[in-house]
Design a protein around this motif. Structure first.
Motif, PDB file in Angstrom:
ATOM      1  N   TYR A   1     -22.503   1.082  -0.073  1.00 34.43           N
ATOM      2  CA  TYR A   1     -21.956   0.150   0.908  1.00 34.43           C
ATOM      3  C   TYR A   1     -21.766   0.938   2.199  1.00 34.43           C
ATOM      4  O   TYR A   1     -21.111   1.977   2.207  1.00 34.43           O
TER       5      TYR A   1
ATOM      6  N   ASP B   1     -19.978   0.361   5.639  1.00 35.80           N
ATOM      7  CA  ASP B   1     -18.980  -0.571   6.168  1.00 35.80           C
ATOM      8  C   ASP B   1     -18.437  -0.139   7.516  1.00 35.80           C
ATOM      9  O   ASP B   1     -18.337   1.060   7.807  1.00 35.80           O
TER      10      ASP B   1
ATOM     11  N   ARG C   1     -20.312  -5.299   6.414  1.00 33.64           N
ATOM     12  CA  ARG C   1     -20.745  -4.639   5.175  1.00 33.64           C
ATOM     13  C   ARG C   1     -22.253  -4.752   5.079  1.00 33.64           C
ATOM     14  O   ARG C   1     -22.831  -5.830   5.208  1.00 33.64           O
TER      15      ARG C   1
ATOM     16  N   GLU D   1     -25.336  -3.505   2.417  1.00 34.01           N
ATOM     17  CA  GLU D   1     -25.628  -2.957   1.103  1.00 34.01           C
ATOM     18  C   GLU D   1     -26.976  -2.244   1.176  1.00 34.01           C
ATOM     19  O   GLU D   1     -28.006  -2.869   1.415  1.00 34.01           O
TER      20      GLU D   1
END
Length: 151
Positions: free
Chosen positions: A115, A117, A131, A133
């Protein structure tokens, strides 16, 4: 040496990541309201998911995850850079999942990802504002239909 504020921030952010994992694994979609900012941008597209605003992704998750009867999100090893009321992080996720096919057969598979962020301090505590991925690796992923579109 870390200041007491930075120690507190780091613990609060690690707790935020744990609460995200439990919210997803327990399918407690309303708990996500205390994890993301209302205007958060979320991008799961690199790992086969969707991209959109927090409200779009919150509505999409129950539909997208319906075909997975079980999963666990384990976050660990966070690189965290805090600058006042904002922070950037990259966190490892290990994610075993079970996929249920249309004929009812279950297949266990594994995903490793990160992740990435952007976090912000709010009056209610740290929240995820962005966020992303990032795919790492997979093992034993079954053939699956494409994920549903974001509404």
């Amino acid at each position: 040496m870390l200041s007491l504020q930075e120690i507190s921030d780091r613990l609060e952010i690690q707790d935020l990541f744990a609460r995200y994992s439990f919210a997803i694994d327990e399918r407690d979609w309303d708990a996500l309201d205390r994890i993301f900012t209302p205007d958060a941008q979320i991008d799961y597209s690199e790992t086969g998911g969707a991209k959109g605003t927090f409200p779009q992704i919150k509505a999409w998750l129950p539909v997208a995850l319906e075909r997975f009867p079980t999963f666990q999100h384990m976050v660990a090893t966070t690189r965290l850079d805090i600058a006042g009321d904002e922070a950037r992080s990259r966190t490892i996720l290990f994610n075993p999942m079970t996929h249920r096919s249309a004929d009812g057969a279950d297949q266990v598979f594994f995903i490793g990802l990160w992740y990435r962020d952007r976090l912000v301090r709010t009056a209610e505590g740290w929240r995820i504002a962005e966020r992303y991925e990032e795919m790492g690796w997979t093992h034993n992923v079954p053939d699956m239909a494409p994920v549903p579109e974001v509404a």
